[in-house]
Design a protein around this motif. Structure first.
Motif, mmCIF file in Angstrom:
data_model
loop_
_atom_site.group_PDB
_atom_site.id
_atom_site.type_symbol
_atom_site.label_atom_id
_atom_site.label_comp_id
_atom_site.label_asym_id
_atom_site.label_seq_id
_atom_site.Cartn_x
_atom_site.Cartn_y
_atom_site.Cartn_z
ATOM 1 N N UNK A 193 0.814 -1.208 0.000
ATOM 2 C CA UNK A 193 0.000 0.000 0.000
ATOM 3 C C UNK A 193 0.846 1.256 0.000
ATOM 4 N N UNK A 194 1.957 1.230 0.748
ATOM 5 C CA UNK A 194 2.851 2.383 0.799
ATOM 6 C C UNK A 194 3.484 2.688 -0.541
ATOM 7 N N UNK A 195 3.856 1.658 -1.275
ATOM 8 C CA UNK A 195 4.445 1.844 -2.605
ATOM 9 C C UNK A 195 3.436 2.488 -3.550
ATOM 10 N N UNK A 196 2.184 2.010 -3.497
ATOM 11 C CA UNK A 196 1.136 2.567 -4.367
ATOM 12 C C UNK A 196 0.891 4.037 -4.039
ATOM 13 N N UNK A 197 0.806 4.364 -2.747
ATOM 14 C CA UNK A 197 0.580 5.759 -2.338
ATOM 15 C C UNK A 197 1.723 6.650 -2.808
ATOM 16 N N UNK A 198 2.957 6.163 -2.644
ATOM 17 C CA UNK A 198 4.115 6.949 -3.069
ATOM 18 C C UNK A 198 4.048 7.250 -4.560
ATOM 19 N N UNK A 199 3.674 6.246 -5.358
ATOM 20 C CA UNK A 199 3.618 6.438 -6.807
ATOM 21 C C UNK A 199 2.445 7.319 -7.206
#
Length: 339
Positions: A193-199
């Motif tokens: 989820x953190x990777x998706x939010x960052x992108x």
């Protein structure tokens, strides 16, 4: 959906981390393992398992910023956020003699972490060396703590006794395994989820690791410290934080580097490079916050023999300032680098 993944990951990390520590401690007590060993190893390592699993998951997803930011951010949050909250609830009484050994080791380990980041030394041999250093530290601590007049031993025993867990051998084992499963799945949800939010928002993965992920993996330390403060045993929180910070560097980064060697210069965007941030994904501000946190910890712990409520406020304000700098919410004078 992404936010639910992150929230679910945080919840699973918190519940799983607590269950893992309590289940493991319960099993250890049934096996007649001393409170000294429990406090020295299981409590410190158990509360660091969320950081370990999260960093391994992040490296597996090639999210180096989250993996390293998680460790650096957790060490900062442990001091500025966790101890700040605990001190505001109840002043933390300290014993400078008891803190002398572990406190100095924490300072040395923090300096080592800064050097590893600066020179980008996260190879497999370095990982093995970090794990070797952790083994030496634990062995030396256990041998030294056998002396009856050792005040550090009293602190480690208190850390073990602070964990209320007497479930029996079988139930304790089930709880520990269930907690580990919860941590694994929680780490997966949080990292993904953190990777998706960052992108989606164009935020660096490192910032996500330093903030959302770091706070999430520090929840076990936060809960342990808050409960200890309410019960009038806030000094236990201090020993737990110091031990956790040592485990985070030597254990988590050691295991991560052994499993999957990485570089902190490996996922810099072209925009960041054009702005002069090519040296490392961990910035000077992050290193400065890390150094400031351990400096304030040792300063407050040694002077006055307690961390007073007003000092807890200072720690929290420092954490708020760091957050503001990370998200460009605080104006920075142009004389500072990269301002």
């Amino acid at each position: 959906m992404t936010y639910l993944m992150v929230l679910g990951g945080l919840v699973l990390l918190f519940i799983g981390g607590e269950a893992l520590v309590r289940g493991s401690v319960s099993v250890a007590r049934k096996l007649n393992i001393s409170e000294l060993v429990i406090g020295l190893t299981l409590v410190g390592f158990g509360t660091s398992v969320p950081e370990l699993v999260t960093s391994l998951r992040a490296i597996d997803q090639n999210a180096v910023g989250i993996a390293v930011g998680n460790v650096v951010g957790s060490n900062i949050a442990n001091v500025l956020l966790v101890l700040g909250v605990a001190a505001m609830i109840r002043p933390i009484l300290t014993n400078p003699r008891a803190l002398a050994r572990d406190g100095l080791i924490m300072l040395a380990v923090t300096a080592l972490l800064c050097a590893l980041i600066w020179f980008d030394l996260f190879s497999r041999p370095v990982g093995i060396a970090l794990l070797g250093a952790l083994f030496v530290y634990l062995t030396y601590s256990f041998v030294a703590d056998q002396r009856r007049d050792n005040e550090a031993a009293v602190m480690h025993v208190a850390e073990g006794e602070a964990v209320e867990a007497r479930y029996g051998l079988f139930l304790g084992l089930v709880i520990a395994v269930a907690g580990l499963v919860g941590v694994v799945f929680g780490a997966r949800l949080l990292v993904d989820g953190g990777v998706v939010i960052a992108r989606d928002f164009g935020i660096s993965e490192t910032i996500i690791g330093l903030t959302i992920v770091a706070i999430g993996t520090s929840l076990p330390e936060l809960v342990t410290s808050v409960v200890a403060a309410y019960r009038g045993k806030s000094d236990v929180a201090l020993g737990n934080i110091i031990g956790s910070n040592i485990f985070n560097v030597l254990g988590i980064l050691g295991v991560t580097a052994v499993v999957h060697p990485f570089s902190v210069r490996g996922d810099i965007s072209a925009e960041a490079m054009s702005q002069g941030h090519h040296a490392s994904i961990i910035s000077f501000e992050d290193i400065g916050a890390l150094i400031l946190s351990v400096f304030l910890l040792m300063l407050f712990a040694i002077t006055g023999k307690q961390i007073a409520r007003w000092e807890g406020v200072v720690l929290l304000l420092a954490y708020a300032l760091y957050f503001g700098l990370l998200f460009d919410l605080v104006p920075v004078p142009g004389i500072l680098p990269h301002a």
